[in-house]
Design a protein around this motif. Structure first.
Motif, PDB file in Angstrom:
ATOM      1  N   TYR A   1     100.095  34.590 -83.935  1.00  0.00           N
ATOM      2  CA  TYR A   1      99.572  34.183 -85.312  1.00  0.00           C
ATOM      3  C   TYR A   1      98.812  35.074 -85.976  1.00  0.00           C
ATOM      4  O   TYR A   1      99.102  35.916 -87.058  1.00  0.00           O
ATOM      5  CB  TYR A   1      98.744  33.086 -85.967  1.00  0.00           C
ATOM      6  CG  TYR A   1      97.518  33.282 -85.062  1.00  0.00           C
ATOM      7  CD1 TYR A   1      96.927  33.567 -86.006  1.00  0.00           C
ATOM      8  CD2 TYR A   1      96.632  33.176 -83.751  1.00  0.00           C
ATOM      9  CE1 TYR A   1      95.394  33.510 -85.563  1.00  0.00           C
ATOM     10  CE2 TYR A   1      95.799  33.025 -83.893  1.00  0.00           C
ATOM     11  CZ  TYR A   1      94.987  34.040 -84.500  1.00  0.00           C
ATOM     12  OH  TYR A   1      93.750  33.556 -84.682  1.00  0.00           O
TER      13      TYR A   1
ATOM     14  N   THR B   1     107.111  28.392 -85.265  1.00  0.00           N
ATOM     15  CA  THR B   1     107.163  27.836 -83.275  1.00  0.00           C
ATOM     16  C   THR B   1     108.207  26.476 -83.457  1.00  0.00           C
ATOM     17  O   THR B   1     108.917  26.296 -82.913  1.00  0.00           O
ATOM     18  CB  THR B   1     106.483  27.882 -82.546  1.00  0.00           C
ATOM     19  OG1 THR B   1     105.434  26.535 -83.136  1.00  0.00           O
ATOM     20  CG2 THR B   1     105.660  28.412 -82.057  1.00  0.00           C
TER      21      THR B   1
ATOM     22  N   MET C   1     107.838  27.104 -77.313  1.00  0.00           N
ATOM     23  CA  MET C   1     107.800  26.739 -78.437  1.00  0.00           C
ATOM     24  C   MET C   1     106.817  25.799 -78.515  1.00  0.00           C
ATOM     25  O   MET C   1     106.108  26.200 -79.840  1.00  0.00           O
ATOM     26  CB  MET C   1     109.039  26.895 -79.681  1.00  0.00           C
ATOM     27  CG  MET C   1     109.575  28.320 -79.193  1.00  0.00           C
ATOM     28  SD  MET C   1     108.974  29.503 -80.340  1.00  0.00           S
ATOM     29  CE  MET C   1     109.084  30.586 -79.460  1.00  0.00           C
TER      30      MET C   1
ATOM     31  N   ASN D   1     100.852  31.980 -76.946  1.00  0.00           N
ATOM     32  CA  ASN D   1     101.129  33.495 -77.434  1.00  0.00           C
ATOM     33  C   ASN D   1     102.977  33.106 -77.340  1.00  0.00           C
ATOM     34  O   ASN D   1     103.712  33.250 -77.590  1.00  0.00           O
ATOM     35  CB  ASN D   1     101.053  35.015 -77.703  1.00  0.00           C
ATOM     36  CG  ASN D   1      99.480  35.115 -77.675  1.00  0.00           C
ATOM     37  OD1 ASN D   1      99.645  33.779 -78.556  1.00  0.00           O
ATOM     38  ND2 ASN D   1      99.472  35.853 -78.399  1.00  0.00           N
ATOM     39  N   GLY D   2     102.856  32.512 -76.217  1.00  0.00           N
ATOM     40  CA  GLY D   2     104.420  32.499 -75.204  1.00  0.00           C
ATOM     41  C   GLY D   2     104.773  33.201 -73.958  1.00  0.00           C
ATOM     42  O   GLY D   2     103.883  33.038 -73.301  1.00  0.00           O
ATOM     43  N   ILE D   3     105.965  34.117 -73.857  1.00  0.00           N
ATOM     44  CA  ILE D   3     106.397  34.151 -72.455  1.00  0.00           C
ATOM     45  C   ILE D   3     106.793  35.619 -72.584  1.00  0.00           C
ATOM     46  O   ILE D   3     107.774  35.248 -74.074  1.00  0.00           O
ATOM     47  CB  ILE D   3     107.273  33.204 -72.232  1.00  0.00           C
ATOM     48  CG1 ILE D   3     108.432  32.498 -72.847  1.00  0.00           C
ATOM     49  CG2 ILE D   3     106.546  32.017 -71.228  1.00  0.00           C
ATOM     50  CD1 ILE D   3     109.433  32.296 -71.841  1.00  0.00           C
TER      51      ILE D   3
ATOM     52  N   PRO E   1      97.636  29.049 -81.110  1.00  0.00           N
ATOM     53  CA  PRO E   1      97.004  29.935 -81.835  1.00  0.00           C
ATOM     54  C   PRO E   1      95.565  30.093 -81.063  1.00  0.00           C
ATOM     55  O   PRO E   1      94.663  28.766 -80.504  1.00  0.00           O
ATOM     56  CB  PRO E   1      96.468  29.270 -83.184  1.00  0.00           C
ATOM     57  CG  PRO E   1      97.295  28.486 -83.580  1.00  0.00           C
ATOM     58  CD  PRO E   1      97.981  27.393 -82.167  1.00  0.00           C
ATOM     59  N   ASP E   2      95.857  31.290 -80.475  1.00  0.00           N
ATOM     60  CA  ASP E   2      94.238  31.818 -79.473  1.00  0.00           C
ATOM     61  C   ASP E   2      94.785  31.750 -78.096  1.00  0.00           C
ATOM     62  O   ASP E   2      93.742  31.687 -77.404  1.00  0.00           O
ATOM     63  CB  ASP E   2      92.758  31.642 -80.311  1.00  0.00           C
ATOM     64  CG  ASP E   2      93.080  32.849 -81.274  1.00  0.00           C
ATOM     65  OD1 ASP E   2      93.161  33.511 -81.336  1.00  0.00           O
ATOM     66  OD2 ASP E   2      91.725  31.460 -82.035  1.00  0.00           O
TER      67      ASP E   2
ATOM     68  N   ILE F   1     102.653  26.548 -77.781  1.00  0.00           N
ATOM     69  CA  ILE F   1     102.840  27.730 -78.490  1.00  0.00           C
ATOM     70  C   ILE F   1     101.347  27.085 -79.416  1.00  0.00           C
ATOM     71  O   ILE F   1     101.104  26.292 -79.289  1.00  0.00           O
ATOM     72  CB  ILE F   1     103.627  28.786 -78.755  1.00  0.00           C
ATOM     73  CG1 ILE F   1     104.271  29.819 -78.283  1.00  0.00           C
ATOM     74  CG2 ILE F   1     102.903  29.696 -80.342  1.00  0.00           C
ATOM     75  CD1 ILE F   1     105.587  30.539 -78.527  1.00  0.00           C
TER      76      ILE F   1
ATOM     77  N   THR G   1     110.983  34.514 -78.328  1.00  0.00           N
ATOM     78  CA  THR G   1     110.424  33.857 -77.121  1.00  0.00           C
ATOM     79  C   THR G   1     108.797  33.327 -76.953  1.00  0.00           C
ATOM     80  O   THR G   1     107.822  32.742 -76.170  1.00  0.00           O
ATOM     81  CB  THR G   1     110.481  34.097 -75.346  1.00  0.00           C
ATOM     82  OG1 THR G   1     109.853  35.748 -75.376  1.00  0.00           O
ATOM     83  CG2 THR G   1     112.048  34.157 -75.808  1.00  0.00           C
ATOM     84  N   LYS G   2     108.345  34.053 -78.008  1.00  0.00           N
ATOM     85  CA  LYS G   2     106.641  34.366 -78.284  1.00  0.00           C
ATOM     86  C   LYS G   2     106.687  34.448 -79.660  1.00  0.00           C
ATOM     87  O   LYS G   2     107.598  34.859 -80.326  1.00  0.00           O
ATOM     88  CB  LYS G   2     106.163  35.451 -77.409  1.00  0.00           C
ATOM     89  CG  LYS G   2     106.991  37.062 -78.248  1.00  0.00           C
ATOM     90  CD  LYS G   2     106.006  37.757 -77.306  1.00  0.00           C
ATOM     91  CE  LYS G   2     107.450  39.328 -77.442  1.00  0.00           C
ATOM     92  NZ  LYS G   2     107.548  40.222 -76.667  1.00  0.00           N
ATOM     93  N   VAL G   3     105.419  33.632 -80.124  1.00  0.00           N
ATOM     94  CA  VAL G   3     105.218  34.271 -82.055  1.00  0.00           C
ATOM     95  C   VAL G   3     103.448  33.707 -81.435  1.00  0.00           C
ATOM     96  O   VAL G   3     102.500  33.044 -81.264  1.00  0.00           O
ATOM     97  CB  VAL G   3     105.189  32.414 -82.513  1.00  0.00           C
ATOM     98  CG1 VAL G   3     104.773  33.136 -83.549  1.00  0.00           C
ATOM     99  CG2 VAL G   3     106.568  32.431 -82.500  1.00  0.00           C
TER     100      VAL G   3
END
Lengths: 133, 212
Positions: B97, B117, A67, A76-78, A72-73, A70, B93-95
């Motif tokens: 936008y 997050t 978290m 995005n995470g896992i 933007p662009d 993360i 586990t993911k965000v």
């Protein structure tokens, strides 16, 4: 020992690197070292497969650190899938009583969320469709 | 209720409070996004304190910071259970936008994702350090067997925290409480609709049993 990170000289530009990390390699690592290795691999676009999973505490910290990274662009995470725990709940209970920190998951697949199209699991198979973008 | 019984109950409540050595237990409300955690937190808080905890919305990650409602006194069978409710952001586990850009402009979507997050990270930290029990809320119209649910339940079990699973949204046509009971048979599952207020008596009975 080969490093579980992307090496530009070895990685084909259009390929997807898969890091299969043995339980033996993970045994000597501290929790944050494991998490750093996993997330470094995922940031590089790799799919990371752990022969032995993470402990619940490590899973919790993996989510927390993910978290924090993360952006933007960029990231995005896992996506993560793990085989279910052993049916023998007695052993994990005993492990907890005895203070065991060993992971009881069998195998864990972790990849970048923006590259893994689907990650499906049943009792004996984890199936991932990975895009190269 | 007779005057004597009322008086006895009143004295009993006061002495319970006076001689209670324990601080209110912090009960974290955890679960995936959009399971109805804030709706449940608000229902509990309104029923027992008259105030809400936070804003409810169909947009994922409406709750982006853990919010606490302290000293919620729940009365069951003449005794009082006092808890602090901690409403947490939906764990994921993911965000991304871009999932919010249909509902808001890009700057707001980016701000929401950043706050989300931070909120999830905070919720995970609290789970390790700062809650005494967990209410795990699931949408009973959705498949409960997801990696995040399995991981979270495993993390909660590893900390030996008491956990109640609430199968929310039983008012929906696709709801299946059995699917949730079958997924996590090792834990008590309580069906409810936080939105409609269905089965709240059983909810409060179980909160008192587990966390009292």
């Amino acid at each position: 020992m080969p490093q579980a990170t992307n090496d530009d000289s070895e990685s084909p530009e259009n390929g997807v690197q898969i890091d299969l990390i043995s339980g033996e390699r993970m045994q000597g690592m501290a929790s944050m070292e494991k998490i750093r290795m996993i997330l470094d691999g995922v940031h590089d676009g790799n799919i990371v497969i752990l022969e032995e999973g993470l402990t619940p505490d490590e899973e919790s910290r993996l989510i927390e650190v993910t978290m924090a990274e993360i952006s933007p662009d960029e990231f995005n995470g896992i996506e993560i899938e793990t085989y279910p725990k052993s049916d023998s709940r007695d052993s994990s209970l005993l492990g907890r009583i005895m203070g065991s920190e060993e992971a009881d998951a069998k195998l864990t697949v972790i990849g970048p969320a923006n590259q893994i199209e689907t990650l499906h699991k049943d009792e004996t198979l984890i199936s991932a469709l990975v895009s190269r973008d | 209720m007779g005057l004597f019984t009322e008086l006895k109950d009143s004295v009993s409540r006061v002495t319970d409070r006076l001689f209670s050595e324990q601080e209110p237990k912090r009960i974290g409300i955890y679960g995936p996004p959009n399971a109805g955690k804030t709706t449940l937190a608000n229902r509990i808080a309104r029923d027992w304190t008259g105030d809400a905890v936070g804003t409810e919305s169909h947009v994922p990650h409406e709750t982006r910071r853990a919010r606490r409602k302290e000293n919620v006194e729940i009365e069951r069978d003449g005794s009082t259970v006092t808890i602090d409710i901690v409403d947490t952001p939906g764990v994921t586990t993911k965000v991304d936008y871009e999932e919010f850009t249909d509902e808001m402009d890009e700057d707001d979507a980016i701000r929401r994702s950043r706050e989300a997050t931070e909120g999830v990270a905070e919720a995970m930290h609290w789970l390790r350090e700062d809650v005494d029990g967990v209410i795990y809320v699931l949408d009973s119209a959705e498949d409960p067997i997801t990696q995040v649910n399995t991981m979270l339940i495993g993390i909660i079990e590893s900390r030996d925290l008491p956990v109640l699973i609430f199968a929310n949204k039983i008012d929906l046509d696709d709801a299946s409480v059995k699917r949730i009971e079958d997924a996590f048979p090792q834990h008590k599952t309580v069906p409810l609709s936080a939105k409609e207020g269905d089965n709240m008596d059983e909810v409060y009975d179980n909160i008192a049993d587990y966390f009292g």
